[in-house]
Design an enzyme around this catalytic site. Structure first.
Site, short mmCIF file in Angstrom:
data_model
loop_
_atom_site.label_atom_id
_atom_site.label_comp_id
_atom_site.label_asym_id
_atom_site.label_seq_id
_atom_site.Cartn_x
_atom_site.Cartn_y
_atom_site.Cartn_z
N ASN A 1 -3.52 8.47 5.07
CA ASN A 1 -2.35 7.91 5.74
C ASN A 1 -2.41 7.95 7.28
O ASN A 1 -1.84 7.08 7.94
CB ASN A 1 -1.08 8.66 5.30
CG ASN A 1 -0.71 8.35 3.86
OD1 ASN A 1 -1.07 7.30 3.32
ND2 ASN A 1 -0.02 9.28 3.21
N ARG B 1 0.82 -1.22 0.00
CA ARG B 1 0.00 0.00 0.00
C ARG B 1 0.85 1.27 0.00
O ARG B 1 0.50 2.28 -0.63
CB ARG B 1 -0.91 -0.01 1.22
CG ARG B 1 -1.90 1.15 1.24
CD ARG B 1 -2.86 1.00 2.41
NE ARG B 1 -3.91 1.98 2.39
CZ ARG B 1 -4.23 2.74 3.44
NH1 ARG B 1 -3.56 2.62 4.59
NH2 ARG B 1 -5.21 3.60 3.35
N HIS C 1 0.45 4.64 -2.26
CA HIS C 1 0.23 5.98 -1.70
C HIS C 1 1.36 6.93 -2.05
O HIS C 1 1.19 8.15 -2.01
CB HIS C 1 0.05 5.88 -0.18
CG HIS C 1 -1.32 5.43 0.20
ND1 HIS C 1 -1.89 5.70 1.42
CD2 HIS C 1 -2.25 4.73 -0.49
CE1 HIS C 1 -3.12 5.18 1.46
NE2 HIS C 1 -3.35 4.58 0.32
N HIS D 1 -6.36 -5.70 -2.31
CA HIS D 1 -7.15 -5.88 -1.09
C HIS D 1 -7.44 -7.36 -0.83
O HIS D 1 -8.28 -7.69 -0.01
CB HIS D 1 -8.45 -5.06 -1.17
CG HIS D 1 -8.22 -3.58 -1.12
ND1 HIS D 1 -9.22 -2.65 -1.29
CD2 HIS D 1 -7.09 -2.86 -0.91
CE1 HIS D 1 -8.71 -1.43 -1.19
NE2 HIS D 1 -7.42 -1.53 -0.97
C1 HEM Z 1 -9.21 1.79 -5.76
C2 HEM Z 1 -9.17 2.66 -4.78
C3 HEM Z 1 -8.70 2.30 -3.40
C4 HEM Z 1 -9.29 2.68 -2.25
C5 HEM Z 1 -10.54 3.53 -2.10
C6 HEM Z 1 -8.54 2.10 -1.17
C7 HEM Z 1 -8.82 2.28 0.16
C8 HEM Z 1 -8.23 1.58 1.19
C9 HEM Z 1 -8.60 1.69 2.57
C10 HEM Z 1 -9.67 2.60 3.13
C11 HEM Z 1 -7.83 0.83 3.27
C12 HEM Z 1 -7.88 0.59 4.78
C13 HEM Z 1 -7.16 1.73 5.48
C14 HEM Z 1 -7.44 1.72 6.97
O1 HEM Z 1 -8.60 1.61 7.36
O2 HEM Z 1 -6.47 1.87 7.75
C15 HEM Z 1 -6.95 0.18 2.34
C16 HEM Z 1 -6.01 -0.77 2.66
C17 HEM Z 1 -5.15 -1.33 1.76
N1 HEM Z 1 -4.99 -0.97 0.44
FE1 HEM Z 1 -6.27 0.15 -0.64
N2 HEM Z 1 -7.51 1.38 -1.69
C18 HEM Z 1 -7.55 1.48 -3.05
C19 HEM Z 1 -6.63 0.95 -3.94
C20 HEM Z 1 -5.49 0.26 -3.57
C21 HEM Z 1 -4.40 -0.03 -4.44
C22 HEM Z 1 -4.29 0.43 -5.90
C23 HEM Z 1 -3.50 -0.75 -3.72
C24 HEM Z 1 -2.15 -1.30 -4.12
C25 HEM Z 1 -1.69 -1.34 -5.34
C26 HEM Z 1 -4.05 -0.90 -2.39
C27 HEM Z 1 -3.49 -1.63 -1.38
C28 HEM Z 1 -4.01 -1.72 -0.09
C29 HEM Z 1 -3.53 -2.67 0.89
C30 HEM Z 1 -2.51 -3.76 0.65
C31 HEM Z 1 -4.23 -2.40 2.07
C32 HEM Z 1 -4.03 -3.05 3.44
C33 HEM Z 1 -2.93 -2.29 4.17
C34 HEM Z 1 -2.58 -2.81 5.56
O3 HEM Z 1 -3.13 -3.80 6.03
O4 HEM Z 1 -1.71 -2.18 6.19
N3 HEM Z 1 -5.24 -0.25 -2.33
N4 HEM Z 1 -7.20 0.67 1.08
#
Ligand code: HEM
Ligand SMILES: [Ca+2]
Length: 312
Positions: free
Chosen positions: A78, A46, A50, A177
């Site tokens: 973040n 992630r 970002h 995800h």
């Molecule tokens: C398409 C639009 C996207 C949205 C709206 C989005 C939103 C989010 C949100 C809200 C979270 C949880 C954050 C939290 O509550 O702390 C999350 C986690 C995550 N996102 Fe996305 N995301 C998107 C696209 C992506 C992309 C493009 C990637 C990687 C290429 C990605 C990788 C991740 C990963 C791996 C997590 C888990 C992180 C962790 O457990 O520390 N996301 N995302």
């Protein structure tokens, strides 16, 4: 092959002569960190996203606030959420020891994202390299460019298009995800008041919603953690897409890929039925994302510490 972007181009052999052990060092420390904390793979993947969505993949996300820098770490996407900074620091320190002033923090993040994918069972690929590090950060860019979990399908797609990414990239990269966690605050609205009328989001399976409500109350528990893919939360596979077909995507931004647009719905189905196609497209889209406006040549710098710009 070579991929083009910004002024110069990136290529996987960039450090082959200047720091032949760079990739091995990154892999070693990512593996160690993931062994200690399985979620770290998701967090590192992630972090690269970002970074790339804000002024390109230039390690701007790693800068702490200081002097003229207002850190991206305090942005909405973040704050209380982005993690993995200590792992990047550890990798950078080891690489500086091996080859001082050679490997950028931006490239370390791109490699760590790839290694995290592979370590959790996802596809492997050669990472184009040669990015340099920024001398500034953009808090507003972080707030505005990175999609929010309650954005509409159209808004999310628009934010991807602004980065030169398309609907195929959007669906494939959302497959990230398949690993990692989200906080209650990131999807609470769906459970209680999706449209402002006191009703839940009916594109969320209602028994799954009832289960989620027990750990994500109407108020309180903001930071409680939930698996983005409850079926296989630490395995990089295609069950994220299978969940969407069953209306069990955790975030609204996940489920809209299946419910709001015909083209995207078709892609979700394709990846749910065929993991190999997902993996192939994921690799292409990761390389494309990693190529967003890199600083190359004499632009930017190779930071000594990823958290701060070099002093002169
Ligand atoms: C398409 C639009 C996207 C949205 C709206 C989005 C939103 C989010 C949100 C809200 C979270 C949880 C954050 C939290 O509550 O702390 C999350 C986690 C995550 N996102 Fe996305 N995301 C998107 C696209 C992506 C992309 C493009 C990637 C990687 C290429 C990605 C990788 C991740 C990963 C791996 C997590 C888990 C992180 C962790 O457990 O520390 N996301 N995302
Ligand atoms: Ca950046």
């Amino acid at each position: 092959g070579k991929t083009y972007g910004g002024g110069g181009y990136l290529y996987p052999q960039f450090y082959d002569h200047s720091c032949p052990k760079a990739q091995e060092i990154v892999k070693h420390f990512v593996a160690k960190a993931v062994a200690e904390d399985p979620r770290m793979a998701a967090s590192l993947l992630r972090l690269h996203f970002h970074d790339c969505f804000v002024k390109g993949c230039d390690a701007s996300v790693l800068l702490d606030s200081s002097g003229t820098i207002i850190s991206e770490k305090r942005s909405n996407p973040n704050r209380d959420s982005a993690r993995g900074f200590e792992v990047i620091d550890e990798i950078k320190a080891a690489i500086e020891k091996e080859c001082p002033h050679t490997v950028s923090c931006a490239d370390i993040m791109a490699l760590a994202a790839r290694d995290s994918t592979v370590l959790t069972g996802g596809p492997n690929w050669d990472v184009p390299l040669g990015r340099r590090d920024s001398r500034d950060a953009s808090l507003s860019g972080s707030n505005n460019n990175i999609p929010a979990p309650n954005n509409t399908f159209q808004t999310i797609l628009t934010k991807f298009k602004l980065q030169g990414l398309d609907i195929v990239d959007l669906v494939a990269l959302s497959g990230s995800h398949t690993i990692g966690n989200a906080r209650c605050t990131s999807f609470r609205q769906r459970l209680y008041n999706q449209a402002g009328n006191g009703k839940p989001d009916y594109t969320l399976d209602q028994s799954y919603a009832a289960h989620l409500r027990t750990h994500c109350p109407k108020s309180g528990g903001d930071q409680n953690l939930f698996f983005l893919d409850f079926v296989s939360p630490v395995k990089f596979d295609n069950s994220y897409f299978k969940n969407l077909l069953a209306y069990k995507g955790l975030l609204s931004s996940d489920e809209v890929l299946f419910t709001k647009n015909a083209e995207s719905r078709k892609l979700v189905k394709t990846y749910a039925y065929n993991q190999e196609l997902f993996f192939q497209q994921f690799v292409k889209s990761m390389i494309k994302m990693g190529n967003i406006s890199p600083l190359t040549g004499y632009k930017g710098e190779i930071r000594k510490y990823c958290r701060k710009v070099n002093a002169y």
